[in-house]
Motif scaffolding. Sequence first.
Motif, PDB file in Angstrom:
ATOM      1  N   GLU A 224       8.824  -7.156  -6.220  1.00  0.00           N
ATOM      2  CA  GLU A 224       8.503  -5.749  -6.474  1.00  0.00           C
ATOM      3  C   GLU A 224       7.002  -5.492  -6.650  1.00  0.00           C
ATOM      4  OE1 GLU A 224       9.533  -7.653 -10.470  1.00  0.00           O
ATOM      5  OE2 GLU A 224      10.282  -7.708  -8.400  1.00  0.00           O
ATOM      6  N   ILE A 225       6.195  -6.561  -6.790  1.00  0.00           N
ATOM      7  CA  ILE A 225       4.747  -6.388  -6.959  1.00  0.00           C
ATOM      8  C   ILE A 225       4.119  -6.010  -5.621  1.00  0.00           C
ATOM      9  CG2 ILE A 225       2.577  -7.553  -7.522  1.00  0.00           C
ATOM     10  CD1 ILE A 225       4.139  -9.232  -9.542  1.00  0.00           C
ATOM     11  N   HIS A 226       3.327  -4.943  -5.642  1.00  0.00           N
ATOM     12  CA  HIS A 226       2.719  -4.422  -4.422  1.00  0.00           C
ATOM     13  C   HIS A 226       1.200  -4.578  -4.492  1.00  0.00           C
ATOM     14  CE1 HIS A 226       3.268  -2.028  -0.733  1.00  0.00           C
ATOM     15  NE2 HIS A 226       2.068  -1.530  -0.994  1.00  0.00           N
ATOM     16  N   TYR A 227       0.592  -4.821  -3.341  1.00  0.00           N
ATOM     17  CA  TYR A 227      -0.864  -5.014  -3.263  1.00  0.00           C
ATOM     18  C   TYR A 227      -1.479  -3.885  -2.441  1.00  0.00           C
ATOM     19  CZ  TYR A 227      -5.357  -7.423  -2.383  1.00  0.00           C
ATOM     20  OH  TYR A 227      -6.690  -7.755  -2.305  1.00  0.00           O
ATOM     21  N   VAL A 228      -2.379  -3.129  -3.064  1.00  0.00           N
ATOM     22  CA  VAL A 228      -3.113  -2.072  -2.382  1.00  0.00           C
ATOM     23  C   VAL A 228      -4.535  -2.584  -2.127  1.00  0.00           C
ATOM     24  CG1 VAL A 228      -4.004   0.287  -2.525  1.00  0.00           C
ATOM     25  CG2 VAL A 228      -1.743  -0.256  -3.460  1.00  0.00           C
ATOM     26  N   LEU A 229      -4.895  -2.689  -0.870  1.00  0.00           N
ATOM     27  CA  LEU A 229      -6.214  -3.193  -0.480  1.00  0.00           C
ATOM     28  C   LEU A 229      -7.012  -2.020   0.081  1.00  0.00           C
ATOM     29  CD1 LEU A 229      -8.285  -5.396   0.006  1.00  0.00           C
ATOM     30  CD2 LEU A 229      -6.999  -6.119   2.039  1.00  0.00           C
ATOM     31  N   GLY A 230      -8.028  -1.607  -0.678  1.00  0.00           N
ATOM     32  CA  GLY A 230      -8.785  -0.419  -0.321  1.00  0.00           C
ATOM     33  C   GLY A 230     -10.154  -0.737   0.234  1.00  0.00           C
ATOM     34  N   GLY A 231     -10.603   0.115   1.141  1.00  0.00           N
ATOM     35  CA  GLY A 231     -11.932  -0.029   1.711  1.00  0.00           C
ATOM     36  C   GLY A 231     -11.911  -0.012   3.225  1.00  0.00           C
ATOM     37  N   GLN A 251       4.607  -7.482   5.179  1.00  0.00           N
ATOM     38  CA  GLN A 251       4.425  -6.170   5.811  1.00  0.00           C
ATOM     39  C   GLN A 251       4.814  -5.015   4.889  1.00  0.00           C
ATOM     40  OE1 GLN A 251       5.808  -8.840   7.139  1.00  0.00           O
ATOM     41  NE2 GLN A 251       5.332  -9.079   9.320  1.00  0.00           N
ATOM     42  N   HIS A 252       5.814  -5.224   4.022  1.00  0.00           N
ATOM     43  CA  HIS A 252       6.284  -4.141   3.157  1.00  0.00           C
ATOM     44  C   HIS A 252       5.720  -4.239   1.735  1.00  0.00           C
ATOM     45  CE1 HIS A 252       8.985  -3.065   6.354  1.00  0.00           C
ATOM     46  NE2 HIS A 252       9.553  -4.259   6.333  1.00  0.00           N
ATOM     47  N   ARG A 253       4.813  -5.183   1.530  1.00  0.00           N
ATOM     48  CA  ARG A 253       4.287  -5.384   0.177  1.00  0.00           C
ATOM     49  C   ARG A 253       2.780  -5.152   0.083  1.00  0.00           C
ATOM     50  NH1 ARG A 253       6.118 -10.832  -2.454  1.00  0.00           N
ATOM     51  NH2 ARG A 253       5.252  -9.698  -4.234  1.00  0.00           N
ATOM     52  N   VAL A 254       2.180  -4.778   1.205  1.00  0.00           N
ATOM     53  CA  VAL A 254       0.727  -4.557   1.231  1.00  0.00           C
ATOM     54  C   VAL A 254       0.443  -3.197   1.857  1.00  0.00           C
ATOM     55  CG1 VAL A 254      -1.506  -5.371   2.087  1.00  0.00           C
ATOM     56  CG2 VAL A 254       0.260  -7.030   1.433  1.00  0.00           C
ATOM     57  N   THR A 255      -0.447  -2.449   1.224  1.00  0.00           N
ATOM     58  CA  THR A 255      -0.929  -1.180   1.766  1.00  0.00           C
ATOM     59  C   THR A 255      -2.424  -1.282   2.012  1.00  0.00           C
ATOM     60  OG1 THR A 255       0.745   0.155   0.643  1.00  0.00           O
ATOM     61  CG2 THR A 255      -1.278   1.282   1.316  1.00  0.00           C
ATOM     62  N   LEU A 256      -2.838  -1.018   3.242  1.00  0.00           N
ATOM     63  CA  LEU A 256      -4.259  -0.942   3.582  1.00  0.00           C
ATOM     64  C   LEU A 256      -4.640   0.534   3.614  1.00  0.00           C
ATOM     65  CD1 LEU A 256      -4.360  -3.553   6.517  1.00  0.00           C
ATOM     66  CD2 LEU A 256      -4.818  -3.939   4.085  1.00  0.00           C
ATOM     67  N   THR A 257      -5.495   0.941   2.706  1.00  0.00           N
ATOM     68  CA  THR A 257      -5.790   2.368   2.561  1.00  0.00           C
ATOM     69  C   THR A 257      -6.839   2.865   3.543  1.00  0.00           C
ATOM     70  OG1 THR A 257      -7.616   2.135   0.989  1.00  0.00           O
ATOM     71  CG2 THR A 257      -5.362   2.138   0.091  1.00  0.00           C
ATOM     72  N   GLY A 258      -7.700   1.972   4.031  1.00  0.00           N
ATOM     73  CA  GLY A 258      -8.880   2.430   4.746  1.00  0.00           C
ATOM     74  C   GLY A 258      -9.904   2.980   3.764  1.00  0.00           C
ATOM     75  N   PHE A 259     -10.867   3.721   4.299  1.00  0.00           N
ATOM     76  CA  PHE A 259     -11.935   4.288   3.476  1.00  0.00           C
ATOM     77  C   PHE A 259     -11.362   5.189   2.378  1.00  0.00           C
ATOM     78  CE2 PHE A 259     -14.798   7.899   2.635  1.00  0.00           C
ATOM     79  CZ  PHE A 259     -15.893   7.218   2.139  1.00  0.00           C
ATOM     80  N   ILE A 260     -11.916   5.051   1.175  1.00  0.00           N
ATOM     81  CA  ILE A 260     -11.492   5.882   0.049  1.00  0.00           C
ATOM     82  C   ILE A 260     -12.656   6.767  -0.365  1.00  0.00           C
ATOM     83  CG2 ILE A 260     -10.714   5.882  -2.353  1.00  0.00           C
ATOM     84  CD1 ILE A 260      -9.275   3.269  -1.813  1.00  0.00           C
ATOM     85  N   ALA A 261     -12.449   8.070  -0.331  1.00  0.00           N
ATOM     86  CA  ALA A 261     -13.493   9.026  -0.690  1.00  0.00           C
ATOM     87  C   ALA A 261     -13.809   8.937  -2.178  1.00  0.00           C
ATOM     88  CB  ALA A 261     -13.049  10.441  -0.334  1.00  0.00           C
ATOM     89  N   ASP A 262     -15.035   9.342  -2.544  1.00  0.00           N
ATOM     90  CA  ASP A 262     -15.454   9.293  -3.943  1.00  0.00           C
ATOM     91  C   ASP A 262     -14.474  10.023  -4.857  1.00  0.00           C
ATOM     92  OD1 ASP A 262     -17.665   7.781  -3.401  1.00  0.00           O
ATOM     93  OD2 ASP A 262     -19.111   9.419  -3.550  1.00  0.00           O
ATOM     94  N   SER A 263     -13.937  11.133  -4.387  1.00  0.00           N
ATOM     95  CA  SER A 263     -13.030  11.931  -5.217  1.00  0.00           C
ATOM     96  C   SER A 263     -11.725  11.214  -5.531  1.00  0.00           C
ATOM     97  CB  SER A 263     -12.712  13.262  -4.515  1.00  0.00           C
ATOM     98  OG  SER A 263     -12.069  13.030  -3.274  1.00  0.00           O
ATOM     99  N   GLU A 264     -11.423  10.136  -4.774  1.00  0.00           N
ATOM    100  CA  GLU A 264     -10.170   9.406  -4.994  1.00  0.00           C
ATOM    101  C   GLU A 264     -10.385   8.010  -5.573  1.00  0.00           C
ATOM    102  OE1 GLU A 264      -7.708   9.478  -1.436  1.00  0.00           O
ATOM    103  OE2 GLU A 264      -6.750  11.288  -2.248  1.00  0.00           O
TER     104      GLU A 264
END
Length: 368
Positions: A224-231, A251-264
């Motif tokens: 159930e542990i999920h990894y969010v990789l931002g940038g 594949q179902h345990r990692v989220t690649l966010t891409g660029f994250i704006a300052d507001s987020e």
Amino acid sequence: MHKQQRILFLSLYTFGLTGGIEKVCRSLTSALHELKNMDAVSQYHCLSMYDENPDPRYIDAGHFTGFNGNRIAFGQKTIREGLKSDIILLSHINLLVFGWLIKKLKPKARIILLAHGIEIWEPLKNWKKRFLQQKTEIWAVSKYTANRVQQQHSIAPHQINILNNCLDPFFDVPQNFEKPTELLERYGLNADQKILYTLTRLSSREQYKGYDQVLAVLKHLPEEIHYVLGGKADALEQKRIQQLINQYGLQHRVTLTGFIADSEITPHFLLADIFVMPSKAEGFGISFIEAAACGCKVIAGNGDGSKDALLNGELGFLIDPTNQKELLKAILEALALPIVRDLQQQKTLNHFAFSNYLHKTQQLLSIS
């Protein structure tokens, strides 16, 4: 320093990019602005080689000139302003030639170089090394960077001061610590789910940040542990990361966010239970103190400037970044600890608030 003295601050970028060096430049620009408002300096001016316009939150437009990549005009203005200035602050080693020229023309000018990390750790041309040794003060962002500079370039210890990075004066410090519903829905997560998070530039030329190590141990953690990789990632690194995700069956345990704006930025830290970045080559690591200011538990490497950011372990776990067993153990221990986000935030603000940075800058400039 007497009030009559003038300060010239030179940067490559201050507002046009969002990396660590640019964040330092914004904080220092804001510090100079505040010192002028306090009547602690008589005059200052900031020149940026690649920016066009300033952010008015940090500096009045009259104290800033951006050259939008016009290096000849930047150089000409730098020499003119430098000859009228008493202190020259250089944001990057690549600007050292301007310090050298000004010092030649005005020997009494005080030249100060900001030393961040990898940009100053590598071997330098002989003229740069001699100028650093003989004519330059260095402000290092961490004890680790100070030691690397001292050893690599044979700099006398008395020439180096440590000025830890700080939280941006306009960083959104949260008042409550609830996980943002909008982000939970965006990424298909639930509020009770344990979330690991990394925020960094994903570069094929900088494969030392440790997120590949996190991917490697994730398969040994509860499902159930999920990894969010931002940038933001370049194409080569995006491909490499996706291959690792596929290789480990994540594949179902990692989220690649891409660029994250300052507001987020702050909402993403609030989403996370643990900020984990076992890097091997951080000069300091501003993301660590941003995460801690949002109440996150933090895991970092123990062999670089991350130690300064984590107050030698007071703000989190320091591990061998090459040891996956140690990383796994730290994640499990951090998950088992109760979350005391307000205490983590307060400890961070006590050490890394902008007000502390302003005071230290004033001291280093010897402003009475």
